[in-house]
Scaffold this motif. Structure first.
Motif, short mmCIF file in Angstrom:
data_model
loop_
_atom_site.label_atom_id
_atom_site.label_comp_id
_atom_site.label_asym_id
_atom_site.label_seq_id
_atom_site.Cartn_x
_atom_site.Cartn_y
_atom_site.Cartn_z
N CYS A 53 0.86 -1.19 0.00
CA CYS A 53 0.00 0.00 0.00
C CYS A 53 0.89 1.23 0.00
CB CYS A 53 -0.89 0.06 1.24
SG CYS A 53 -2.23 -1.12 1.28
N GLU A 54 0.44 2.27 -0.69
CA GLU A 54 1.16 3.53 -0.63
C GLU A 54 0.16 4.66 -0.49
OE1 GLU A 54 2.94 5.20 -4.28
OE2 GLU A 54 2.13 3.44 -5.30
N SER A 55 0.56 5.64 0.31
CA SER A 55 -0.28 6.80 0.53
C SER A 55 -0.12 7.75 -0.65
CB SER A 55 0.13 7.50 1.83
OG SER A 55 -0.69 8.62 2.05
N LEU A 56 -1.23 8.17 -1.22
CA LEU A 56 -1.18 9.09 -2.35
C LEU A 56 -1.18 10.53 -1.86
CD1 LEU A 56 -3.77 7.16 -4.53
CD2 LEU A 56 -1.28 7.05 -4.66
N ILE A 57 -2.20 10.89 -1.16
CA ILE A 57 -2.30 12.17 -0.47
C ILE A 57 -2.95 11.85 0.87
CG2 ILE A 57 -2.41 13.62 -2.54
CD1 ILE A 57 -5.43 13.72 -2.27
N PRO A 58 -2.86 12.74 1.85
CA PRO A 58 -3.44 12.42 3.16
C PRO A 58 -4.89 11.93 3.04
CG PRO A 58 -2.18 14.43 3.32
CD PRO A 58 -2.22 14.06 1.85
N GLY A 59 -5.17 10.80 3.69
CA GLY A 59 -6.51 10.24 3.69
C GLY A 59 -6.80 9.30 2.53
N THR A 60 -5.82 9.10 1.64
CA THR A 60 -6.02 8.18 0.52
C THR A 60 -4.85 7.19 0.44
OG1 THR A 60 -4.87 9.51 -1.14
CG2 THR A 60 -7.21 9.98 -0.80
N GLN A 61 -5.12 6.05 -0.16
CA GLN A 61 -4.05 5.09 -0.40
C GLN A 61 -4.41 4.19 -1.57
OE1 GLN A 61 -3.22 2.56 2.95
NE2 GLN A 61 -5.34 2.02 3.28
N SER A 62 -3.38 3.63 -2.17
CA SER A 62 -3.52 2.67 -3.26
C SER A 62 -2.89 1.37 -2.78
CB SER A 62 -2.79 3.19 -4.51
OG SER A 62 -2.84 2.23 -5.54
N CYS A 63 -3.65 0.27 -2.88
CA CYS A 63 -3.17 -1.01 -2.38
C CYS A 63 -3.26 -2.07 -3.46
CB CYS A 63 -3.98 -1.45 -1.17
SG CYS A 63 -3.86 -0.35 0.25
N ASP A 64 -2.27 -2.94 -3.46
CA ASP A 64 -2.22 -4.06 -4.40
C ASP A 64 -2.28 -5.38 -3.66
OD1 ASP A 64 -1.94 -2.47 -6.69
OD2 ASP A 64 0.24 -2.45 -6.53
N TRP A 65 -3.03 -6.32 -4.22
CA TRP A 65 -3.06 -7.70 -3.77
C TRP A 65 -2.57 -8.55 -4.92
CZ3 TRP A 65 -6.21 -4.08 -1.81
CH2 TRP A 65 -6.50 -4.11 -0.45
N GLY A 66 -1.72 -9.51 -4.66
CA GLY A 66 -1.22 -10.40 -5.69
C GLY A 66 0.20 -10.07 -6.09
N LYS A 67 0.62 -10.63 -7.22
CA LYS A 67 1.97 -10.45 -7.74
C LYS A 67 1.88 -10.06 -9.20
CE LYS A 67 3.90 -13.89 -4.67
NZ LYS A 67 4.59 -15.16 -4.54
N GLU A 68 3.03 -9.77 -9.78
CA GLU A 68 3.09 -9.39 -11.19
C GLU A 68 2.27 -10.35 -12.04
OE1 GLU A 68 6.75 -8.58 -13.29
OE2 GLU A 68 7.57 -7.80 -11.41
N GLY A 69 1.49 -9.78 -12.94
CA GLY A 69 0.70 -10.59 -13.85
C GLY A 69 -0.67 -10.97 -13.31
N ARG A 70 -0.84 -10.91 -11.99
CA ARG A 70 -2.12 -11.28 -11.36
C ARG A 70 -2.32 -10.37 -10.16
NH1 ARG A 70 -3.37 -17.51 -10.13
NH2 ARG A 70 -4.06 -17.22 -8.02
N VAL A 71 -2.96 -9.22 -10.39
CA VAL A 71 -3.03 -8.18 -9.36
C VAL A 71 -4.43 -7.58 -9.28
CG1 VAL A 71 -2.13 -5.93 -8.66
CG2 VAL A 71 -0.60 -7.59 -9.70
N SER A 85 -9.44 -2.05 -9.89
CA SER A 85 -9.00 -2.58 -11.18
C SER A 85 -8.27 -3.90 -10.92
CB SER A 85 -8.10 -1.60 -11.91
OG SER A 85 -6.88 -1.43 -11.21
N ALA A 86 -8.17 -4.69 -11.99
CA ALA A 86 -7.49 -5.98 -11.86
C ALA A 86 -6.91 -6.37 -13.21
CB ALA A 86 -8.47 -7.05 -11.38
N LYS A 87 -5.88 -7.22 -13.15
CA LYS A 87 -5.33 -7.77 -14.39
C LYS A 87 -4.86 -9.20 -14.14
CE LYS A 87 -0.56 -6.22 -14.00
NZ LYS A 87 0.53 -5.52 -14.61
N GLY A 88 -5.01 -10.03 -15.15
CA GLY A 88 -4.51 -11.39 -15.11
C GLY A 88 -5.21 -12.34 -14.16
#
Length: 90
Positions: A53-71, A85-88
């Motif tokens: 997970c990474e904070s974009l601006i205060p109060g928001t974040q972007s999080c990933d589940w999975g690994k390359e190719g399947r996220v 959003s999702a891929k693979g």
């Protein structure tokens, strides 16, 4: 005796592969359960903890589940899903 050992080794390998590939929560079925407005904790109950997970601006974040190719990527604002959003996915 050697054939039995080889057979046991093959069975063990197959079982291990099935367990590791079949148990991923990063799949189309679970992605379909994620809804806009859902809380981070509700998402974790479905997918488990995020890989990153990474904070974009205060109060928001972007999080990933999975690994390359399947996220699965989810964006949160005030702890609620605002974009997904999702891929693979299998």
């Amino acid at each position: 005796m050697g054939a039995n050992r080889r057979w046991c080794g093959v069975v063990l390998l197959i079982v291990t592969v099935v367990l590791f590939t079949g148990c991923s929560k990063v799949n189309q079925e679970n992605y379909a359960k994620i809804e806009i407005g859902m809380s981070y904790d509700d998402v974790v109950a479905i997918l488990g903890e995020a890989a990153a997970c990474e904070s974009l601006i205060p109060g928001t974040q972007s999080c990933d589940w999975g690994k390359e190719g399947r996220v699965i990527n989810l964006k949160f604002a005030a702890d609620n899903v605002v974009f997904r959003s999702a891929k693979g996915l299998p």
